[in-house]
Design a protein around this motif. Structure first.
Motif, short mmCIF file in Angstrom:
data_model
loop_
_atom_site.label_atom_id
_atom_site.label_comp_id
_atom_site.label_asym_id
_atom_site.label_seq_id
_atom_site.Cartn_x
_atom_site.Cartn_y
_atom_site.Cartn_z
N LEU A 12 0.82 -1.21 0.00
CA LEU A 12 0.00 0.00 0.00
C LEU A 12 0.86 1.26 0.00
N LEU A 15 2.21 1.77 -3.46
CA LEU A 15 1.17 2.27 -4.36
C LEU A 15 0.93 3.76 -4.15
N PHE A 19 1.50 6.27 -7.28
CA PHE A 19 0.36 6.90 -7.93
C PHE A 19 -0.14 8.15 -7.23
N LEU A 24 -5.41 6.96 -6.24
CA LEU A 24 -5.72 5.60 -5.80
C LEU A 24 -7.21 5.25 -5.86
#
Length: 104
Positions: A12, A15, A19, A24
């Motif tokens: 997580l 990510l 991004f 997200l």
């Protein structure tokens, strides 16, 4: 492959770094839609397989010889001048009919 809490947290964090926090939710929404569409299409494929009837091949019966093709008479060949004359006559008739409809 067994993912524990530390591995999920690490994924997580990666990510979010890749991004950004604003992208997200859009990314998750797009993945969800794609999975829904994929699931619907695969279920349709399995339903189509169940609906197909069993094909039984029959032995072919001997057929009679086909009838000879009928001769279609050839249309008479009309010269370009004749075609133009006929078109002009038809146009004149249509104009006359249109003018007759306009008159009270």
């Amino acid at each position: 492959m067994n993912l524990g809490a530390p591995e999920i947290i690490l994924i997580l964090v990666a990510l979010v770094l890749l991004f950004g926090a604003k992208k997200l939710p859009d990314l998750a929404r797009g993945v969800g839609r794609s999975l829904r569409i994929f699931k619907a299409e695969t279920s349709k494929m399995t339903e189509d397989d169940d609906d197909k009837p069993t094909v039984v091949q029959a032995t072919p019966e001997p057929q009679a010889a086909p009838a000879p093709p009928q001769q279609i008479p050839a249309a008479p060949v009309i010269s370009a001048e004749e075609q133009a004359r006929r078109l002009e006559e038809e146009a004149a008739r249509l104009r006359a009919g249109a003018q007759a409809d306009k008159r009270p």
